[in-house]
Write a protein that holds these residues in place. Structure first.
Motif, PDB file in Angstrom:
ATOM      1  N   SER A  30       0.751  -1.007  -0.055  1.00  0.00           N
ATOM      2  CA  SER A  30       0.019  -0.032  -0.095  1.00  0.00           C
ATOM      3  C   SER A  30       0.847   1.303   0.098  1.00  0.00           C
ATOM      4  CB  SER A  30      -0.932  -0.009   1.154  1.00  0.00           C
ATOM      5  OG  SER A  30      -2.015  -0.891   1.148  1.00  0.00           O
ATOM      6  N   LEU A  31       1.834   1.106   0.665  1.00  0.00           N
ATOM      7  CA  LEU A  31       2.698   2.388   0.725  1.00  0.00           C
ATOM      8  C   LEU A  31       3.441   2.486  -0.508  1.00  0.00           C
ATOM      9  CD1 LEU A  31       4.589   1.886   4.139  1.00  0.00           C
ATOM     10  CD2 LEU A  31       3.324   3.993   3.574  1.00  0.00           C
ATOM     11  N   ARG A  32       3.870   1.584  -1.269  1.00  0.00           N
ATOM     12  CA  ARG A  32       4.327   1.668  -2.622  1.00  0.00           C
ATOM     13  C   ARG A  32       3.406   2.342  -3.601  1.00  0.00           C
ATOM     14  NH1 ARG A  32       6.182  -3.540  -1.933  1.00  0.00           N
ATOM     15  NH2 ARG A  32       7.885  -3.751  -0.985  1.00  0.00           N
ATOM     16  N   ARG A  33       2.166   1.643  -3.443  1.00  0.00           N
ATOM     17  CA  ARG A  33       1.278   2.367  -4.264  1.00  0.00           C
ATOM     18  C   ARG A  33       0.979   3.799  -4.303  1.00  0.00           C
ATOM     19  NH1 ARG A  33      -1.585  -2.770  -3.211  1.00  0.00           N
ATOM     20  NH2 ARG A  33      -2.587  -1.574  -1.845  1.00  0.00           N
ATOM     21  N   VAL A  34       1.044   4.034  -3.225  1.00  0.00           N
ATOM     22  CA  VAL A  34       0.629   5.667  -2.656  1.00  0.00           C
ATOM     23  C   VAL A  34       1.839   6.369  -3.389  1.00  0.00           C
ATOM     24  CG1 VAL A  34       0.452   7.410  -0.960  1.00  0.00           C
ATOM     25  CG2 VAL A  34      -0.844   5.109  -0.914  1.00  0.00           C
ATOM     26  N   GLY A  35       3.220   5.851  -3.363  1.00  0.00           N
ATOM     27  CA  GLY A  35       4.160   6.440  -3.932  1.00  0.00           C
ATOM     28  C   GLY A  35       5.235   6.656  -2.922  1.00  0.00           C
ATOM     29  N   VAL A  36       5.384   5.982  -1.912  1.00  0.00           N
ATOM     30  CA  VAL A  36       6.496   5.871  -0.789  1.00  0.00           C
ATOM     31  C   VAL A  36       7.232   4.805  -1.237  1.00  0.00           C
ATOM     32  CG1 VAL A  36       7.155   5.896   1.397  1.00  0.00           C
ATOM     33  CG2 VAL A  36       4.924   6.990   0.798  1.00  0.00           C
ATOM     34  N   GLU A  37       8.648   5.128  -1.377  1.00  0.00           N
ATOM     35  CA  GLU A  37       9.686   4.010  -1.442  1.00  0.00           C
ATOM     36  C   GLU A  37      10.216   3.282  -0.106  1.00  0.00           C
ATOM     37  OE1 GLU A  37      13.049   4.840  -4.275  1.00  0.00           O
ATOM     38  OE2 GLU A  37      11.801   6.415  -5.214  1.00  0.00           O
ATOM     39  N   ILE A  38      10.237   2.301  -0.278  1.00  0.00           N
ATOM     40  CA  ILE A  38      10.590   1.529   1.107  1.00  0.00           C
ATOM     41  C   ILE A  38      11.957   0.906   0.790  1.00  0.00           C
ATOM     42  CG2 ILE A  38       9.896   0.066   3.068  1.00  0.00           C
ATOM     43  CD1 ILE A  38       6.979   0.405   1.643  1.00  0.00           C
TER      44      ILE A  38
END
Length: 125
Positions: A105-113
């Motif tokens: 979900s974080l990646r879909r929003v545009g946050v790289e992990i």
């Protein structure tokens, strides 16, 4: 090397909480949790179930918590975070499987992990 914001997950059988802290300190800059108002109805319905559920959150709740956290991070201008890979790998497999949707979900929003890619290589979801 520039230090990154760090994502810390606090997991229990009742709640999942995701906190992002500032580089070099433990100040929380953004947070999302399954204890927020939006999840209250689902939580109460699990309390009333018989037989009682052992876990009050699932992958769907974790995904929604990740989405909320991602939007909050984007609001403050944070687009790249890191995780403690050793801490995440040391979690029991069933817990790790439940938090992978949070990272997605974080990646879909545009946050790289940074570090999350090594968790998906460990085994099937």
């Amino acid at each position: 090397m520039q230090r990154q914001h760090v994502l810390r997950l606090v997991l229990s059988c009742r709640n999942i909480t995701a906190q992002v802290t500032q580089p070099g300190t433990s100040h929380i800059v953004a947070m999302a949790s399954s204890t927020e108002q939006e999840f209250l109805i689902q939580y109460r319905s699990k309390l009333d179930q018989f037989p009682r559920s052992r876990s009050f959150w699932d992958a769907k709740v974790a995904s929604r918590v990740g989405e909320k956290l991602g939007f909050r991070l984007k609001e403050i201008g944070v687009s790249n975070i890191a995780i403690d890979v050793h801490e995440e790998i040391s979690r029991p497999f069933h817990r790790r499987r439940l938090v992978l949707p949070l990272f997605d979900s974080l990646r879909r929003v545009g946050v790289e992990i940074d570090g999350a890619e090594s968790l998906t290589e460990i085994g099937p979801r």
